[in-house]
Design a protein around this motif. Structure first.
Motif, short mmCIF file in Angstrom:
data_model
loop_
_atom_site.label_atom_id
_atom_site.label_comp_id
_atom_site.label_asym_id
_atom_site.label_seq_id
_atom_site.Cartn_x
_atom_site.Cartn_y
_atom_site.Cartn_z
N PHE A 186 -1.38 0.35 1.18
CA PHE A 186 -0.97 -1.04 1.06
C PHE A 186 -0.72 -1.58 2.48
CE2 PHE A 186 0.88 1.30 -2.50
CZ PHE A 186 0.43 0.59 -3.61
N TYR B 207 -5.24 -1.07 -1.69
CA TYR B 207 -4.70 -1.60 -2.94
C TYR B 207 -3.95 -2.89 -2.65
CZ TYR B 207 -5.73 2.75 -5.42
OH TYR B 207 -6.37 3.82 -6.02
N CYS B 208 -4.12 -3.85 -3.55
CA CYS B 208 -3.47 -5.15 -3.41
C CYS B 208 -2.07 -5.09 -4.01
CB CYS B 208 -4.30 -6.23 -4.09
SG CYS B 208 -3.54 -7.88 -4.03
N LEU B 209 -1.10 -5.63 -3.29
CA LEU B 209 0.29 -5.62 -3.77
C LEU B 209 0.46 -6.41 -5.05
CD1 LEU B 209 2.03 -6.14 -0.33
CD2 LEU B 209 2.16 -4.08 -1.73
N LEU C 109 7.53 0.40 -3.23
CA LEU C 109 6.18 0.96 -3.26
C LEU C 109 6.17 2.39 -3.78
CD1 LEU C 109 4.59 -0.51 -0.01
CD2 LEU C 109 4.25 -1.23 -2.38
#
Length: 430
Positions: free
Chosen positions: A55, A39-41, A284
Motif C-alpha cells: 500500500f 493494493y488500493c486503500l 493496515l
C-alpha cells in the motif's frame, strides 16, 4: 553479494530519492520488479498464502506484505520499520522574494538539519504538485524533480564576519534563503516558480493548485577512504535502513507475514496520516488479517506473536569529539548494528527485545553494539516508541552507526550496511 556493490546500490537509490516522495516511488518500483502487487486503500482485500503486495500512503509512506502463512494467530507479523524523510528545507507558498538585485525563494526548516552544511552547495527542488481536474475532491498529483543546478545558499565572506569560526547562529528567515536568479528588472512575481514547475511538468501554470517541494543536494554520493570503506552521502538517515531492509524483504522466506514499513515525517514528530503517530499501521495490519478471513480476536493474537524492529541510524564514537559519548557504551563505525536504549523510553529496547535482536545477530553471524546517550545529554527518538503507543507489540530500536547525522552529507561504513542486510534477511526468514 559484495559489500561494496550493496553500498553502491544504496548510493544509487539515495541519489534517485531526493525527498520522501521519490523514496517511496523507488521503493515501489523495486517491489514491482520483484513481483509485488499494488493494493488500493479504498478496495476490499481478499488475501491468501503466497500473496505479496503493498500500500502507498499519501505518496510518502509505504507498507508492503509477504504472506507465508495464513496462520497469523500463531506466526504473527515480522515487521521492520524505517522512515522516508530527512531534515532539510521546504519551500513556502508565495515564495519568490526580490532584493539586492537577486531573486530568492522563501523557505522554512524541516526537521533538524545542520544549517552550515547546506551553505555553498549546489541545490535543486523535488517533491509533488497538485493539479486541477474536473473533480474537486480528486486533484491530480504529480512528482517533480527539477534536474538542474538551480539554487544556492551563499555564505557571508569571513571579512564581514571575522568571528564566524568561533560559532555563528543562523537566522532561519534571513540567512538560509536560496538564490535562484539575477533580477533582470522584468516582471517577476510569485508566478516565477509556478512557471518553472509548469514547464517541467508540461502543464498550464493556472492548473497548478499547490505543491510540497524540498531542497536537495545535487552532489551524488561516493565511497571514500583508502579502501573505499566509507559511504558519504546525505539521507542515510534513514534511507540506509529502508534500502537494506527492502533488499532483505524481497529475498525473505516468511513463515508468518513479513511486513516492510516506511513512514514519513519522523523528523518532525510523525504527526501525519503517513507518519508513525497515526492509526495507519494498526489499520493496515488488521485489514491484512481481515483479508485472510480472520476475526479481531485472531488479529489480537497475531499481534501478541509479532515483533517490530524499529530501524534508524545511531551515533558512532567520533574520534574528534569523544567527550560527547557515553563513558561505557561507545559504538564504533564498522562494528555492526547498534541497539539503542533510553531510560525515558525514547527508544523501545528492553531486556526482552534487545535479547531477541542479539539472537538474530548471532544467527546472522553479525556483531552488535549498545548505545546510550550520556546521562547529561538529551538524545533523539524514532518511530519505535510512537508505534508502541498505537500497537500492543514487542519492539526494539536499532540503528546503523554513523557520523554527521542530519548533515547534508552523512558518513557510514560499507560493512555495517551489509551486516544489516544479513540480520534483516535472517529475521524475514524465521
Amino acid at each position: 553479494m559484495e559489500n561494496k556493490q550493496l553500498a553502491k546500490d544504496l548510493i544509487d537509490f539515495i541519489d534517485k530519492s531526493p525527498c520522501s516522495y521519490y523514496s517511496v516511488k523507488n521503493t515501489e518500483d523495486f517491489l514491482k520488479d520483484h513481483g509485488f502487487k499494488k493494493y488500493c486503500l479504498k478496495e476490499k482485500l481478499n488475501l491468501k498464502t503466497g500473496d505479496k503486495g503493498y500500500f502507498v500512503i499519501n505518496d510518502s509512506g509505504i507498507l508492503a506484505f509477504d504472506i507465508g502463512s495464513e496462520n497469523i494467530e500463531e506466526k504473527g507479523f515480522s515487521l521492520v520499520g524505517s522512515h522516508t524523510d530527512s531534515p532539510g528545507f521546504r519551500i513556502k507558498s508565495n515564495p519568490v522574494m526580490k532584493n539586492a538585485g537577486l531573486i530568492k525563494l522563501n523557505t522554512e526548516v524541516y526537521g533538524g538539519p545542520i544549517f552550515s552544511t547546506w551553505l555553498d552547495r549546489v541545490l535543486s527542488l523535488a517533491g509533488r504538485v497538485s493539479l486541477k481536474t474536473d473533480k474537486a475532491l480528486e486533484p491530480e498529483l504529480r512528482l517533480v524533480n527539477i534536474d538542474k543546478d538551480l539554487l544556492i545558499i551563499p555564505n557571508l565572506a569571513i571579512h564581514m564576519n571575522r568571528e564566524v569560526n568561533k560559532g555563528f547562529e543562523y537566522n532561519q528567515q534571513k540567512h538560509l534563503l536560496p538564490i535562484m536568479a539575477l533580477d533582470s528588472n522584468e516582471k517577476v512575481d510569485n508566478d516565477y516558480l509556478t512557471e518553472l514547475l509548469a514547464d517541467e511538468l508540461k502543464v498550464k501554470a493556472e492548473d497548478i493548485l499547490s505543491y510540497d517541494l524540498y531542497l536537495y543536494d545535487r552532489q551524488g554520493g561516493a565511497l571514500v577512504g583508502a579502501n573505499e570503506e566509507f559511504i558519504s552521502v546525505g539521507r542515510q538517515d534513514n534511507l540506509s535502513m529502508l534500502y537494506s531492509s527492502l533488499r532483505a524483504f524481497v529475498e525473505g522466506s516468511p513463515k508468518g507475514v513479513n511486513i516492510l514499513l516506511a513512514t514519513d515525517n519522523e523528523e518532525v514528530g510523525s504527526r501525519s496520516i503517513q507518519g508513525a503517530d497515526s492509526p495507519m499501521l494498526g489499520d493496515l495490519l488488521e485489514r491484512i488479517a481481515i483479508g485472510l478471513g480472520k476475526t479481531r480476536e485472531d488479529y489480537y493474537r497475531a499481534m501478541a506473536n509479532s515483533f517490530l524492529i524499529s530501524s534508524d541510524m545511531a551515533h558512532a564514537l567520533h574520534p574528534n569529539f569523544e567527550e560527547v559519548a557515553d563513558p561505557t557504551n561507545r559504538p564504533i563505525l564498522g562494528k555492526g548494528p547498534v541497539i539503542k536504549y533510553a531510560a525515558n523510553k525514547s527508544y523501545t529496547s528492553d531486556a526482552l527485545s534487545a535479547g531477541i535482536f542479539k539472537n538474530l545477530c548471532a544467527k546472522a553471524n553479525v556483531n552488535c553494539q549498545d548505545f546510550h546517550n550520556r546521562s547529561d545529554r538529551a538524545g533523539g527518538s524514532t518511530i519505535g516508541p510512537i508505534s508502541e503507543t498505537h500497537l500492543s507489540i514487542k519492539a526494539v530500536d536499532i540503528g546503523g552507526p554513523m557520523f554527521a547525522m542530519h548533515s547534508i552529507r552523512e558518513l557510514g561504513a560499507v560493512s555495517d550496511l551489509m551486516d544489516f542486510y544479513k540480520v534483516f534477511k535472517e529475521f524475514y526468514s524465521l
